[in-house]
Design a protein around this motif. Sequence first.
Motif, short mmCIF file in Angstrom:
data_model
loop_
_atom_site.label_atom_id
_atom_site.label_comp_id
_atom_site.label_asym_id
_atom_site.label_seq_id
_atom_site.Cartn_x
_atom_site.Cartn_y
_atom_site.Cartn_z
N ASN A 82 0.81 -1.22 0.00
CA ASN A 82 0.00 0.00 0.00
C ASN A 82 0.84 1.26 0.00
O ASN A 82 1.98 1.27 0.47
CB ASN A 82 -0.90 0.04 1.26
CG ASN A 82 -1.86 -1.13 1.31
OD1 ASN A 82 -1.65 -2.09 2.02
ND2 ASN A 82 -2.90 -1.06 0.52
N ASN A 83 0.22 2.32 -0.49
CA ASN A 83 0.73 3.67 -0.30
C ASN A 83 -0.23 4.40 0.62
O ASN A 83 -1.39 4.62 0.26
CB ASN A 83 0.81 4.43 -1.62
CG ASN A 83 2.09 4.16 -2.38
OD1 ASN A 83 3.09 3.76 -1.79
ND2 ASN A 83 2.07 4.38 -3.68
N PHE A 84 0.24 4.72 1.81
CA PHE A 84 -0.55 5.51 2.76
C PHE A 84 0.49 6.14 3.67
O PHE A 84 0.84 5.58 4.71
CB PHE A 84 -1.53 4.60 3.52
CG PHE A 84 -2.71 5.30 4.16
CD1 PHE A 84 -2.76 6.68 4.29
CD2 PHE A 84 -3.78 4.56 4.65
CE1 PHE A 84 -3.85 7.31 4.87
CE2 PHE A 84 -4.88 5.17 5.23
CZ PHE A 84 -4.92 6.53 5.35
N TYR A 85 1.04 7.26 3.19
CA TYR A 85 2.23 7.84 3.82
C TYR A 85 2.01 8.26 5.26
O TYR A 85 2.96 8.41 6.02
CB TYR A 85 2.72 9.03 2.98
CG TYR A 85 3.62 8.62 1.83
CD1 TYR A 85 3.34 7.50 1.06
CD2 TYR A 85 4.75 9.36 1.53
CE1 TYR A 85 4.16 7.12 0.02
CE2 TYR A 85 5.59 8.99 0.47
CZ TYR A 85 5.29 7.86 -0.28
OH TYR A 85 6.12 7.49 -1.31
N GLU A 86 0.75 8.42 5.67
CA GLU A 86 0.48 8.73 7.08
C GLU A 86 0.99 7.61 7.99
O GLU A 86 1.23 7.81 9.17
CB GLU A 86 -1.03 8.90 7.28
CG GLU A 86 -1.61 10.21 6.77
CD GLU A 86 -1.96 10.21 5.28
OE1 GLU A 86 -1.42 9.35 4.53
OE2 GLU A 86 -2.75 11.06 4.86
N CYS A 140 -0.74 2.86 -10.35
CA CYS A 140 0.00 3.82 -9.53
C CYS A 140 0.99 4.57 -10.41
O CYS A 140 1.52 4.03 -11.39
CB CYS A 140 0.73 3.08 -8.41
SG CYS A 140 1.58 4.20 -7.30
N THR A 175 -7.92 14.35 3.99
CA THR A 175 -7.78 13.17 4.87
C THR A 175 -7.75 13.64 6.33
O THR A 175 -7.32 14.75 6.62
CB THR A 175 -6.46 12.44 4.53
OG1 THR A 175 -6.58 11.86 3.24
CG2 THR A 175 -6.12 11.34 5.53
N TYR A 194 -3.30 15.26 3.95
CA TYR A 194 -3.29 14.91 2.52
C TYR A 194 -4.54 15.53 1.87
O TYR A 194 -5.65 15.47 2.43
CB TYR A 194 -3.36 13.40 2.41
CG TYR A 194 -3.03 12.79 1.06
CD1 TYR A 194 -1.74 12.32 0.81
CD2 TYR A 194 -4.00 12.62 0.08
CE1 TYR A 194 -1.43 11.70 -0.41
CE2 TYR A 194 -3.69 12.01 -1.13
CZ TYR A 194 -2.40 11.55 -1.37
OH TYR A 194 -2.10 10.94 -2.56
N ASN A 223 -6.10 0.56 3.62
CA ASN A 223 -6.66 0.94 2.32
C ASN A 223 -7.52 2.20 2.40
O ASN A 223 -8.13 2.59 1.41
CB ASN A 223 -7.47 -0.20 1.72
CG ASN A 223 -6.59 -1.37 1.31
OD1 ASN A 223 -6.34 -2.26 2.11
ND2 ASN A 223 -6.08 -1.35 0.09
N ARG A 228 -12.91 6.23 1.20
CA ARG A 228 -11.87 6.77 0.32
C ARG A 228 -12.43 6.93 -1.08
O ARG A 228 -13.51 6.44 -1.39
CB ARG A 228 -10.63 5.86 0.34
CG ARG A 228 -10.82 4.42 -0.07
CD ARG A 228 -10.26 3.97 -1.39
NE ARG A 228 -9.06 4.46 -1.93
CZ ARG A 228 -7.88 3.81 -1.96
NH1 ARG A 228 -7.79 2.61 -1.38
NH2 ARG A 228 -6.85 4.32 -2.58
N GLY A 239 -6.69 8.86 -5.42
CA GLY A 239 -7.62 8.12 -4.56
C GLY A 239 -7.38 8.38 -3.09
O GLY A 239 -6.92 7.51 -2.35
N LYS A 241 -7.48 8.79 0.82
CA LYS A 241 -7.99 7.84 1.82
C LYS A 241 -8.53 8.56 3.07
O LYS A 241 -8.17 9.70 3.33
CB LYS A 241 -6.86 6.89 2.23
CG LYS A 241 -6.38 6.01 1.08
CD LYS A 241 -5.19 5.18 1.48
CE LYS A 241 -4.89 4.11 0.43
NZ LYS A 241 -3.72 3.30 0.81
#
Length: 320
Positions: A82-86, A140, A175, A194, A223, A228, A239, A241
């Motif tokens: 996943n990409n969810f930099y938080e 991506c 977000t 974000y 996710n 999202r 996209g 989240k």
Amino acid sequence: MIIRSKKASDISSSEITPPEIYLGRRRFIRDAGLGLATLALSGTTSTNEVAGQSQEIPPRFRNLKSELGEDLNSYRDITTYNNFYEFGTDKRDPSRNSSEFEPQPWTVSIEGHVNKPGNYELDDILAPVTMEDRIYRLRCVEAWSMVIPWHGFPLADLIKRVEPTSNAKFVRFETVHRPEQMPYQKTGVLPWPYVEGLRIDEAMHPLTTLVTGVYGTELPNQNGAPLRLIVPWKYGFKGIKSIVKIEFVEEMPTNTWKMANSFEYGFYSNVNPEVSHPRWSQARERRLPSLFKSHETLMFNGYGEEVSQLYAGMDLHRWK
Ligand code: MTE
């Protein structure tokens, strides 16, 4: 040659979706008044162990394909890469670091040029909508892709209910900002919170989806639980989240990746094999879990028939 079967957006929920799915698992459990009903109804299930959670995948997903005949990625791929930099910058970080995140209760603030602004409980947002399974490719910007059975409803359903005024030219999404539960919000890897945005006609397009689940189960934290966005013809970073704010604005909002690096990222971010990222080509992609760029990237991620008219007359080399 590509043979198109039914578009995902044409498949009505009643064709493929049992009530526990299209009502949304949370709502179904609430409506049925007993939590065990969902499992009893879903019959034989296969179990995936992900980050310590057990997820039941309804058997009806086994033979589903995308409208281009592609196999679905596994639940494991979708929830562990996943990409969810938080929650961190490594692909495995979101599944490892998001277990403390609390997606309930959840409120979304609707603001700006609308007749019905306010703080909406997620349950109230979901109550009148028809949930659908929507199988879309996620491409991506880093040139990997997956095919994912999302569960959600058209963003347009919500937009119509809150009645934007004629001044609403763009929609801006934000977000949640919770550094105590999202450890990387304590760092400066990106400007927080974000932010993403769409032109109002993009937001109203029937493919643009607000997602609450994947593979018929609730959206895992990694996710983007509990809500999202998915815009299938754009690069995955559109996209956004864990959305807490949807604002209707007159000016084009500045999205996070453009804020972080305006040389490399733009507002539109339509998937376009002809326009390279400044550091790599976008002509091909790696379909996970493969390590090789074996797939040609399709213009608008393969959804050109549905969306190209949104950009008629625009120079897509310039409007990245
Ligand atoms: N939303 C937030 N809030 N933070 C993020 O770092 N990453 C984006 C997008 N949404 C991101 C986000 C990027 S770069 C991608 S590719 C997709 O989420 C990945 O979604 P997935 O992890 O469900 O595949």
